[in-house]
Write an enzyme that holds these catalytic residues in place. Sequence first.
Site, mmCIF file in Angstrom:
data_model
loop_
_atom_site.group_PDB
_atom_site.id
_atom_site.type_symbol
_atom_site.label_atom_id
_atom_site.label_comp_id
_atom_site.label_asym_id
_atom_site.label_seq_id
_atom_site.Cartn_x
_atom_site.Cartn_y
_atom_site.Cartn_z
ATOM 1 N N ASP A 148 0.853 -1.192 0.000
ATOM 2 C CA ASP A 148 0.000 0.000 0.000
ATOM 3 C C ASP A 148 0.887 1.239 0.000
ATOM 4 O OD1 ASP A 148 -2.145 1.687 0.096
ATOM 5 O OD2 ASP A 148 -2.565 1.408 2.225
ATOM 6 N N PHE A 149 1.706 1.359 -1.029
ATOM 7 C CA PHE A 149 2.568 2.523 -1.191
ATOM 8 C C PHE A 149 1.856 3.503 -2.122
ATOM 9 C CE2 PHE A 149 5.884 -0.859 -0.422
ATOM 10 C CZ PHE A 149 6.140 -0.467 0.884
ATOM 11 N N GLU A 150 1.250 4.519 -1.535
ATOM 12 C CA GLU A 150 0.413 5.438 -2.299
ATOM 13 C C GLU A 150 1.234 6.613 -2.823
ATOM 14 O OE1 GLU A 150 -2.983 6.344 0.154
ATOM 15 O OE2 GLU A 150 -3.588 4.237 0.266
ATOM 16 N N SER A 151 0.640 7.371 -3.753
ATOM 17 C CA SER A 151 1.337 8.517 -4.358
ATOM 18 C C SER A 151 1.825 9.460 -3.261
ATOM 19 C CB SER A 151 0.388 9.265 -5.302
ATOM 20 O OG SER A 151 0.002 8.438 -6.369
ATOM 21 N N SER A 183 4.788 7.720 -3.589
ATOM 22 C CA SER A 183 5.721 6.595 -3.492
ATOM 23 C C SER A 183 5.764 5.820 -4.813
ATOM 24 C CB SER A 183 5.287 5.654 -2.370
ATOM 25 O OG SER A 183 5.293 6.307 -1.114
#
Length: 705
Positions: free
Chosen positions: A494-497, A499
Site C-alpha cells: 500500500d505505497f500510495e502517491s 511513493s
Amino acid sequence: MRSTFLCLFSLLVFPLQAAQAQGTVPVFTHTAGQASYTFTGSDPAQQTVTTIPTLLVPITLSFEAKKIGGKSFELSADADVPRVLGSPVYSKFAFASGERTQYIDAMLRATFPAAKGWHTLLGKPQVKPVKITIPVGYGYVLTSKKNGGAVAVVDIEFLQKELFKQLPKQDGKLVIALTHNTTYYALSDATVCCSWGTHGIDSATGNSFVLASYLHGTPAIVEDRDVQPLTAQLAEFFYDPLHDPLVTTPMFQQSSAAHGNVFPRWMRPASLSTGEEGSCGGSGVGSTYFNLQPTDTNHKNDFPASKPFAARTKNDTYHLQNVALLQWYVGSSEGTGSRFSFPDLQALTAAAAPCPTRFGRREGSSPEPSVEPKQQSGASNGHELIGYWTGHSRAGVPFQLRDVSPQWDVIIVAFASPDKTSPGTLHFHPPVGIDPAQFKQDVAYMKSHGKKVMISLGGGGQFFTMPDAESTERFLSSVTSIVSEYGFDGIDLDFESPSLSIDAGDTDFKHPTTPSIVNMISALRKLHDHFGPSFMISLVPEGTQIPSGYPSYGGQFGSYLPLAYATRDILSFVDVQDYNTPPLQGLDGEIYQIGSADYDAAMTELLLHGFNVGGNPAHFFPGLPARQVAVGFLTGYSTPQHVSEAMDFIITGKAPVNSTYKLRKPGGYPDMIGAMFWTIDADRGSGYKYSNLIGPQLHGYPASK
C-alpha cells in the site's frame, strides 16, 4: 463559539497602499464581533464605485500524454473569450434586486444591501493568450465516445506555477485565467480531486488572480456549464482575496497562512449531502483543497456539480454558481442582508451549522457493536471478504484481532511503516494497548480458523522509496523479520502517491527503469522464493496507480502496472481502491466517477481485460485472471447496498437498476474474488452492516473454479 459572530458589525478600512502590498487589487476589512474578514474592493461605507482593471488570459493546454497524428492534444480557451465577455461576469444582468449589473457587484450588494451607492465592477479586460504544455505525469485527457466531448484532469499547482512564469506583476489588475473543459487535482496527487479552479495571490509574482475553467461541449457526466466555474472562483476571490493556494493545511482545517479569511468551521447543508460520512466543509470560503461552495453536492474525487442559476440574456443563457453569502457563514446582523445565498435566494435557506468540535471518530475506532456478527458456515467457495484491521482502541479498550467477525476471510493488518531515516526499512508494532505476545497468539488463532492474516506495508500519507541495492537489502531484511516474527501469511503493498512514482523517460511498463520499481519487483520475487509458494502478495493501488494508466502513463499514473505485470505469476490478488481515485475512462469509451456500480464494473474490467497503456496500442497491459482481482471499498463512503449491487453486477452479470455500463462479458465473472474494505474496525463500529450483508452474499455464490 458561534454566538460571538452574531454581534453588530463595524467597518474598518486598511490604507490602500497596505492592502495592495498583499496583492494587486484594493481590499477592505470588515469586522464581525471578534473576527475580521478581508474583501476585494472598497469600503461600502464610502458609497463609491470601484472599477478593477482585469487581464483576461485564455490558456491553451497541450497534453504530452495524448497524441493525435503525432501531435499533442490541445484544449484552448481562446474561443471562450467572447462568451465570457457577453456573460454576467462582464455584462450587466437584471438580478433579483431588479438592478442591472455584473455578477460580482450584485453578490457584494446582496452582502451589504444598505450601501445604496456602492458598486464593485470588473473593467473591460486586456486579453493575453498563453500556451502551457502539460507533461506526462501532470495531467491526462478523458473523452466520451458518445458525444466526442473531452475533459482534462490537471495538477493545479503545476499549472499555476507555469502560468505565472509567463505573466509578470500586473500592478492594480486582477488576472482572470481561463482554461477550457479542465478540472484539477491538488497537492500533486490526483486522488485529491476535483475542482474547477482556484484563486488568491500568486506567491511568486504577487498577482491577484482567479483561475477557472469554461465548460462547453463537455462529456455528459459533467453537470456544470459555461461560466459556472468562473463565477464560483470569482465569488470566492472577492470574499477571500488574500488566499494563497500554494499553502495547504490538513483536511477540514484552514490557517491564516492559507486564507486571509477564516470562518467558523461549517457543515454542508443536509439537503445537499451526498450521504458520505463527514460533511464538514472546513473553515474557508470554499472547502479545503477543492474551493467548493456549500451549494456543491459532489464529494471528493468527483467533478464538481451544483444546481446553477440560469441567467437568460438577449442572446444566450448562462449558468451562474449559487454561492453562500457572508451571513451564511457568520450570521446576519446590522449592515448585512438577511438572505444566505446568491443569486438564487432559496439555494440556502438557513445559516451554516457548525462542525463538531472534534471531527468524527478517529479512523479505526470501534465502539462495542449492538448487534452480533453473523457466523460463517460451509466450505470455502473461492469468494472472499477482505478487510484492513487497525486495532485502534476506543475508550481505552483495544479491538483484538481474535474478535474480528468470522465473515472476514483475509485480514490485512495496517501497517508496517517506512522508516523516514533509513530508505527501504519498515517497522511494525502491534496497536497501542495490544501486547505483542498476545497479538502473535491471535494471528495463530485466526489462521487456525482458516483465515489468512497479512501485513500491509506503507499506508496513506507515508512516503516509501527503494532507490538502490542498500535500501533493497534493508527492505528484504526488515520485511522478512516482521513476517517471520508474527507469522503473517504474506504482505500487502500500500505505497500510495507519490511513493514508487515512475521516473521521466520510463515509458514501458514491461521493462521499467525507475529504480524503486525495479528494486521492488526483485524484492518481491526474493521474498516469495524465501517463504515458498504459499506466501501471499497483494497490491492495493489507488485508482491513479493502475486504471489511470489507461489515459496516461508516467509519474503516479499507472505506477503499479510494472509491479502487477512482473509479479503476475506469484501475485495473490489486486484490489484497486475504488474510493481513492479521480474520474476515469472505461473500455467502453465513457467516463465514470466513483460511487456507482458502473464505476466499479468499468474499473474492474480494465484489470480483467487489459488496456492500451497511455492509449498506446504498442504497450498493451494484459488482463489478470478473475481469481486475482477484488474490488476495494471504503466503509462510510460506499453504502452496503451499493457494494452488494456492485458485487452482483461484476460476479453474476446482474446489472443494477439505472445502470448504463455494459459488461464485456454479460454473464459476469464468477471467478472474481470479491470485496475489500477499509476498515474492519469501522464495519464493527457500524454494527457489522457491511460484513453481515456482503460476507454471506459472497459466500453464497457458486464456488469459483
